[in-house]
Design a protein around this motif. Sequence first.
Motif, PDB file in Angstrom:
ATOM      1  N   GLY A 251       3.595 -13.384  -1.861  1.00  0.00           N
ATOM      2  CA  GLY A 251       2.722 -12.994  -0.757  1.00  0.00           C
ATOM      3  C   GLY A 251       1.257 -13.104  -1.132  1.00  0.00           C
ATOM      4  N   ASN A 252       0.411 -12.585  -0.263  1.00  0.00           N
ATOM      5  CA  ASN A 252      -1.033 -12.692  -0.451  1.00  0.00           C
ATOM      6  C   ASN A 252      -1.559 -11.650  -1.427  1.00  0.00           C
ATOM      7  N   HIS A 253      -2.477 -12.085  -2.282  1.00  0.00           N
ATOM      8  CA  HIS A 253      -3.172 -11.207  -3.221  1.00  0.00           C
ATOM      9  C   HIS A 253      -4.654 -11.573  -3.190  1.00  0.00           C
ATOM     10  N   THR A 254      -5.504 -10.565  -3.303  1.00  0.00           N
ATOM     11  CA  THR A 254      -6.948 -10.793  -3.264  1.00  0.00           C
ATOM     12  C   THR A 254      -7.458 -11.105  -4.666  1.00  0.00           C
ATOM     13  N   VAL A 255      -8.069 -12.269  -4.805  1.00  0.00           N
ATOM     14  CA  VAL A 255      -8.620 -12.727  -6.086  1.00  0.00           C
ATOM     15  C   VAL A 255     -10.142 -12.722  -5.978  1.00  0.00           C
ATOM     16  N   VAL A 256     -10.804 -12.077  -6.932  1.00  0.00           N
ATOM     17  CA  VAL A 256     -12.262 -11.995  -6.943  1.00  0.00           C
ATOM     18  C   VAL A 256     -12.768 -12.390  -8.332  1.00  0.00           C
ATOM     19  N   MET A 257     -13.694 -13.326  -8.373  1.00  0.00           N
ATOM     20  CA  MET A 257     -14.375 -13.662  -9.627  1.00  0.00           C
ATOM     21  C   MET A 257     -15.858 -13.370  -9.467  1.00  0.00           C
ATOM     22  N   GLU A 258     -16.420 -12.683 -10.463  1.00  0.00           N
ATOM     23  CA  GLU A 258     -17.857 -12.403 -10.487  1.00  0.00           C
ATOM     24  C   GLU A 258     -18.494 -13.142 -11.660  1.00  0.00           C
ATOM     25  N   PHE A 259     -19.752 -13.508 -11.478  1.00  0.00           N
ATOM     26  CA  PHE A 259     -20.420 -14.348 -12.468  1.00  0.00           C
ATOM     27  C   PHE A 259     -21.914 -14.028 -12.494  1.00  0.00           C
ATOM     28  N   TYR A 260     -22.524 -14.125 -13.676  1.00  0.00           N
ATOM     29  CA  TYR A 260     -23.983 -14.059 -13.731  1.00  0.00           C
ATOM     30  C   TYR A 260     -24.508 -15.106 -14.710  1.00  0.00           C
ATOM     31  N   GLU A 261     -25.703 -15.578 -14.430  1.00  0.00           N
ATOM     32  CA  GLU A 261     -26.397 -16.520 -15.295  1.00  0.00           C
ATOM     33  C   GLU A 261     -27.624 -15.846 -15.881  1.00  0.00           C
ATOM     34  N   ALA A 262     -27.758 -15.908 -17.214  1.00  0.00           N
ATOM     35  CA  ALA A 262     -28.933 -15.343 -17.882  1.00  0.00           C
ATOM     36  C   ALA A 262     -29.998 -16.425 -18.010  1.00  0.00           C
ATOM     37  N   TYR A 263     -29.850 -17.288 -19.009  1.00  0.00           N
ATOM     38  CA  TYR A 263     -30.828 -18.353 -19.212  1.00  0.00           C
ATOM     39  C   TYR A 263     -30.110 -19.608 -19.702  1.00  0.00           C
ATOM     40  N   GLY A 264     -30.740 -20.756 -19.491  1.00  0.00           N
ATOM     41  CA  GLY A 264     -30.190 -22.009 -19.994  1.00  0.00           C
ATOM     42  C   GLY A 264     -29.178 -22.622 -19.042  1.00  0.00           C
ATOM     43  N   GLN A 265     -28.099 -23.113 -19.613  1.00  0.00           N
ATOM     44  CA  GLN A 265     -27.058 -23.783 -18.840  1.00  0.00           C
ATOM     45  C   GLN A 265     -26.254 -22.776 -18.008  1.00  0.00           C
ATOM     46  N   ALA A 266     -25.734 -23.241 -16.869  1.00  0.00           N
ATOM     47  CA  ALA A 266     -24.934 -22.370 -15.989  1.00  0.00           C
ATOM     48  C   ALA A 266     -23.667 -23.098 -15.573  1.00  0.00           C
TER      49      ALA A 266
END
Length: 273
Positions: A251-266
């Motif tokens: 069945g359905n499941h909620t998927v959440v990804m969080e991300f942050y960029e500091a400096y340089g490559q992302a």
Amino acid sequence: MSRRHMNHIDDGQRRATSRDDGFTLVEILIAIVLVGILSAVVVVGISALTDKGSSAACTTSLDAAKAGTVVYYTTNAAYPTTLQQMTGANPPDLTLSSGITLNPAGTAAIGSGWTLTMTPGVAAAAPTFSCANTSSSSSGAANGTAACPGTFVGWVGEYYSNSTLSGTAALCRDDPAVNFAWGGGGPATGLPVDQFSSRWTRSVAFTAGSHTFTIGSDDGSRLYIDGVLVLDYWNDHAYGTQNVTKTLTAGNHTVVMEFYEAYGQAQATLNWT
């Protein structure tokens, strides 16, 4: 017995021996792919594109696609980055038998709302594939988040002009996949190239059983399933990956990804098997 007749027999024996030598590895792999694709077509046809039949067809197509990447690599010494490369099709669209449609976004629409998604590998690695039921999001029902309300077909992408996911989202975007390599740039015009953050949310239909999730990021990332933190990679680092295996009900499941960029490559990626 004449010499000509004996030579004729020897030639026949050599041809028979040649036929008994078996198939090459490439021929076997191609046969696997063809059987997988034909099986998907049969499943879809028998089930009249019902949700159950489409789910089975998507799983079968996923297995065929995995085998297809091996064939492609054997021939080209590199993995494909789109489904079209394995079929030889040209964008924008190729409609296949029994309602299977490829599109330029790297997905295949299968039957009643199921989608096979291909995520290209990072650093010349093999691609990964996933199946999801997107019929609920494509039906017009609102499926956004508090920060980004509305109707979304893919991932609800929330983008913030800070590295803490705080305040009001500077951008709400419908993202087909979490597979971004921004390099030294930012995700969109008007957002900073450093010190920004993102959150992607989507309700995904899974089959019952174990599923391995892999997040990749430069810099921090974390993954939630049904509101529970299952991967925590929330620190400054060069691109790297972490994975976790979870047992899910059908069945359905909620998927959440969080991300942050500091400096340089992302860079930010998410896939599962």
